[in-house]
Design an enzyme around this catalytic site. Structure first.
Site, PDB file in Angstrom:
ATOM      1  N   GLY A 216       0.783  -1.228   0.000  1.00 32.40           N
ATOM      2  CA  GLY A 216       0.000   0.000   0.000  1.00 32.40           C
ATOM      3  C   GLY A 216       0.817   1.282   0.000  1.00 32.40           C
ATOM      4  O   GLY A 216       0.268   2.359  -0.082  1.00 32.40           O
TER       5      GLY A 216
ATOM      6  N   GLY B 112       2.831   2.098  -2.307  1.00 33.45           N
ATOM      7  CA  GLY B 112       2.983   2.538  -3.697  1.00 33.45           C
ATOM      8  C   GLY B 112       4.199   1.933  -4.389  1.00 33.45           C
ATOM      9  O   GLY B 112       4.690   2.496  -5.368  1.00 33.45           O
ATOM     10  N   LYS B 113       4.657   0.778  -3.895  1.00 24.79           N
ATOM     11  CA  LYS B 113       5.801   0.097  -4.518  1.00 24.79           C
ATOM     12  C   LYS B 113       5.574  -0.152  -5.995  1.00 24.79           C
ATOM     13  O   LYS B 113       6.422   0.149  -6.821  1.00 24.79           O
ATOM     14  CB  LYS B 113       5.965  -1.309  -3.902  1.00 24.79           C
ATOM     15  CG  LYS B 113       6.812  -1.395  -2.710  1.00 24.79           C
ATOM     16  CD  LYS B 113       7.068  -2.856  -2.374  1.00 24.79           C
ATOM     17  CE  LYS B 113       5.880  -3.763  -2.444  1.00 24.79           C
ATOM     18  NZ  LYS B 113       5.039  -3.714  -1.270  1.00 24.79           N
ATOM     19  N   THR B 114       4.405  -0.740  -6.299  1.00 26.34           N
ATOM     20  CA  THR B 114       4.127  -1.089  -7.688  1.00 26.34           C
ATOM     21  C   THR B 114       4.131   0.159  -8.558  1.00 26.34           C
ATOM     22  O   THR B 114       4.738   0.163  -9.632  1.00 26.34           O
ATOM     23  CB  THR B 114       2.782  -1.832  -7.789  1.00 26.34           C
ATOM     24  OG1 THR B 114       2.870  -2.994  -6.975  1.00 26.34           O
ATOM     25  CG2 THR B 114       2.480  -2.238  -9.216  1.00 26.34           C
ATOM     26  N   SER B 115       3.502   1.228  -8.092  1.00 27.30           N
ATOM     27  CA  SER B 115       3.474   2.471  -8.872  1.00 27.30           C
ATOM     28  C   SER B 115       4.876   2.996  -9.092  1.00 27.30           C
ATOM     29  O   SER B 115       5.242   3.381 -10.212  1.00 27.30           O
ATOM     30  CB  SER B 115       2.646   3.537  -8.149  1.00 27.30           C
ATOM     31  OG  SER B 115       1.352   3.062  -7.909  1.00 27.30           O
TER      32      SER B 115
ATOM     33  N   ASP C  62       5.090 -10.626  -6.314  1.00 34.66           N
ATOM     34  CA  ASP C  62       3.959 -10.619  -5.396  1.00 34.66           C
ATOM     35  C   ASP C  62       2.922 -11.624  -5.894  1.00 34.66           C
ATOM     36  O   ASP C  62       2.480 -11.540  -7.030  1.00 34.66           O
ATOM     37  CB  ASP C  62       3.351  -9.210  -5.381  1.00 34.66           C
ATOM     38  CG  ASP C  62       2.331  -9.046  -4.270  1.00 34.66           C
ATOM     39  OD1 ASP C  62       1.771 -10.069  -3.838  1.00 34.66           O
ATOM     40  OD2 ASP C  62       2.100  -7.904  -3.858  1.00 34.66           O
TER      41      ASP C  62
ATOM     42  N   THR D 220      -7.331   0.330  -7.314  1.00 30.61           N
ATOM     43  CA  THR D 220      -6.582  -0.911  -7.162  1.00 30.61           C
ATOM     44  C   THR D 220      -6.967  -1.702  -5.903  1.00 30.61           C
ATOM     45  O   THR D 220      -7.252  -2.891  -6.000  1.00 30.61           O
ATOM     46  CB  THR D 220      -5.063  -0.626  -7.206  1.00 30.61           C
ATOM     47  OG1 THR D 220      -4.799   0.136  -8.369  1.00 30.61           O
ATOM     48  CG2 THR D 220      -4.276  -1.897  -7.252  1.00 30.61           C
TER      49      THR D 220
END
Lengths: 587, 119
Positions: free
Chosen positions: A21, A23-26, A48, A505
């Protein structure tokens, strides 16, 4: 464009890690796009189990390296543990299908459907990307959007633990499941460990939000990873509330002050890391345009008019607790993507039940959760515990040695001890601890703050495997039996609360989790929307924009996804301590 | 030299410590095998879940599986012939097949206990 330090002279491997949550992916996706714009060929990898990289780019990705046509020079790969395990099963079972009897084939497949096979198969794919191979030779950068913290640490520690396990040579290599008989893998793990520890080849970027608890956790992650050799680390603090958007708004002022304070008081170790700060955006980070704008400050949308948006009317968490309390006992599990606030809400539900005079046990299986930090106090009928994977594994080993190993001579005992060092025992040990907790819910309330999605599913899978095993042994006998899985499937005994945020998301991920749970025969009892800006009164333009964005999501949860739901507002103060947790449920 | 081959049912690993419950027999048998190997016995173990081809390629084992099913494992072959089926051998049986001397460590107090000579 502001120069970001973590992007200066990037090495080949870039790892992004941090609590769910944040914002790693972003940040990982934006980094990948950014590098392709300066002409680099990039492979973006998600490890993940609940990856949403495909969703970000609007293309299905999966277990194969996939070209992202919208972004030249970019390919992506989602290491899906289930698919990796399936392809491993196919490799083993394929050649004997039709040669050995069907029942024999089935017994093999069953044995290979456990959590351990899954974990190892995924890990095997992970390491194959860290070594030189024709598959990845074309890419100048490989970016890993890693799994949430606890799991990541385990994953990263495994190469060390496993090469050690193999080098000893005494342990039974067959305990490595999918890697059995493949001692040649040893060189692969050695190479993987070397790549991780070499700052010229690997850079670790810790992603955090400006919250005290998150920063404390990042400091722990930093130390754990530094201790296994990943010394070159960078810090990115994401989603910081921009000063110019505070605009006389009480909630915005509180958030801004809280965040600035959290950053000012973060530990010395963190302050010594090269650090970048990324501001909160008024838009959801979905789609390429949004991602391209992540690293660029947005001009404030100052409006001259002094309007405000009032809090919307929503059902409170307290109402849900009233209903849960009627049963007098049972298991309450909070599930959801990491970082949506499961720990906080689990503590809130536990406190609310305890305040109603009921006996409650609050526990977590999230290796990274710290319930005492959240509660900061005690209630008479509330007990708190933690399923610590390391402690549980140690306990499991000791129990097995003391019982099953009791009759062995010294040599036999040494052999058993070696086998018990297999990485698979941890999964079993945690599962057993989990089963104990489920039993306890037969006579009191047990509130469980579960580990992030993927890991929880692996655990449930272990529960399922156990259920099948017991069912088979009991088949034909009149003996009454009750497995943990049956308890999880009975809504009278188990209530699953899906926690989400009112953003694109998280809602989608919660819906996916709900579908997974339903396939396992578990029907989520309610949804809880956490940190809602729409449920607060705001007039900062940025917050108003975000509140506006939320309405549609809340509507979808209320009408499409859930049987019952509650909305928990974003508070001025960080929800820490018994009093504020109580406030959270009753706002 | 005598070769002992053990065909296990589908196991997570040969001591069973990776499974949901640890089977006492497997723990004991793994220790016995280790002991016998140290004494020079030649023993091979095949796990159905990991080496199914070994089962499929051995005509005796394949026929046994077709007739009696996985429930009837383990199957133990000595020099390619069925020596035991449906249970794991004891340390004494392993010794007999591999021609091992079972007890060279004598209790200090006593004399010989039957078939071996005091030395």
């Amino acid at each position: 464009m502001t120069a970001l330090r973590f992007l200066e002279q990037p090495p080949r491997f870039l790892f992004f890690t941090g609590k769910g949550g944040v914002g790693k992916t972003s940040v990982a996706c934006a980094t990948a796009i950014m590098l392709t714009t300066v002409g680099r060929r990039v492979l973006l990898v998600s490890t993940d189990p609940a990856s949403n990289v495909g969703q970000v780019f609007g293309v299905p990705i999966g277990n194969q390296i996939t070209l992202i046509s919208a972004v030249p020079n970019l390919s992506a790969l989602e290491i899906d543990p289930q698919a990796a395990a399936q392809s491993y099963r196919d490799r083993i079972v394929g050649p004997i299908r039709g040669i050995l009897p069907e029942a024999v084939v089935k017994s093999i497949e069953e044995q290979l459907s456990g959590a351990c096979t899954t974990e190892i198969a995924a890990f095997d794919e992970f390491t194959s990307l860290l070594i030189d191979s024709p598959l990845t030779a074309d890419y100048e950068h490989i970016i890993f959007d890693t799994a949430p913290t606890g799991h990541t640490i385990r994953l990263l520690q495994l190469p060390g633990a496993w090469s050690h396990f193999l080098e000893e040579g005494k342990g039974d290599a067959s305990c490595l499941g999918p890697l059995a008989g493949l001692e040649k893998q040893r060189s692969q793990y050695k190479a993987a460990v070397d790549a991780l520890a070499n700052p010229l080849r690997s850079r670790l970027v810790l992603v955090a939000r400006a919250q005290q608890a998150t920063l404390r956790e990042v400091a722990r992650t930093h130390e754990e990873l530094a201790s296994i050799g990943l010394s070159q680390q960078y810090l990115v603090i994401n989603g910081i509330f921009p000063e110019e958007d505070v605009a006389h708004d009480r909630l915005a002022t509180a958030i801004f002050t809280r965040e600035q304070n959290a950053m000012a008081t973060m530990s010395k170790v963190l302050k010594s890391l090269p650090c970048d700060r990324i501001e909160l955006k008024p838009f959801n980070l979905v789609g390429l345009d949004a991602l391209r704008k992540l690293f660029t400050p947005v001009l404030s949308t100052h409006s001259a008019t002094d309007t405000s948006t009032s809090a919307i009317e929503t059902p409170s968490l307290s109402k849900l607790v009233d209903e849960i309390a009627k049963d007098q006992k049972g298991l309450v599990m909070l599930m959801g993507k990491g970082g949506v606030g499961k720990t906080t809400l689990a503590a809130t539900v536990a406190v609310e039940l305890a305040l109603r005079g009921l006996s409650v046990h609050l526990t977590t299986s999230d290796p990274a959760a710290h319930l005492s930090d959240t509660l900061q106090g005690a209630l008479a009928n509330l007990t708190v515990s933690r399923i610590d994977p390391q402690a549980e594994t140690e306990r499991y080993r000791e129990t097995i040695l003391a019982t099953k190993g009791a009759q062995l001579d010294a040599q036999g005992r040494a052999l058993l001890e070696e086998d018990l060092r297999s990485p698979c025992t941890e999964e079993i040990a945690v599962f057993q601890a989990f089963s104990r907790v489920i039993r306890e819910a037969g006579h009191k309330f047990v509130v469980m703050d579960t580990a992030p999605t993927g890991h929880t599913l692996l655990l449930l899978d272990a529960t399922g495997a156990y259920h099948r095993e017991v069912s088979r042994q009991m088949a034909g006998s009149e003996v009454h039996f009750l497995t943990p899985m049956m308890q999880l499937q009975d809504p009278k005994q188990t209530k699953v609360l899906l926690v989400t945020l009112a953003e694109t998301t998280p809602v989608l991920e919660a819906a996916n989790l709900q579908a997974d749970l339903r396939r396992a025969g578990i029907e989520p009892w309610a949804w809880v929307i956490n940190n809602s800006v729409a449920a607060a009164t705001v007039h900062s333009p940025l917050l108003r924009q975000r509140a506006e964005n939320e309405l549609q999501k809340i509507e979808a949860v209320a009408t499409v996804h859930s049987k019952r739901y509650a909305v928990v507002p974003l508070l001025e103060n960080e929800p820490i301590g018994l009093e504020r947790l109580h406030e959270l449920a009753n706002n | 030299m005598t070769i002992i081959q053990v065909f296990d049912p589908a196991l997570c690993c040969s001591t069973g410590v990776c499974g949901v419950d640890v089977d006492q027999q497997l723990v004991g048998f793994s220790a016995d095998i280790d002991w016998a190997k140290q004494k020079g016995a030649q023993i091979e173990r095949f796990n159905l879940a990991q080496q199914p081809m070994e089962f499929a390629q051995n005509t005796i084992v394949k026929a046994y599986l077709e007739r009696s099913g996985v429930e009837a494992l383990p199957l133990i072959l000595v020099d390619g012939e069925v020596a035991l089926a449906g249970r794991y051998p004891s340390r004494a049986e392993l010794s007999r097949w591999a021609d091992l001397v079972i007890s060279e460590e004598k209790p200090k107090s006593g004399c010989c206990d039957g078939n071996s000579s005091c030395s």
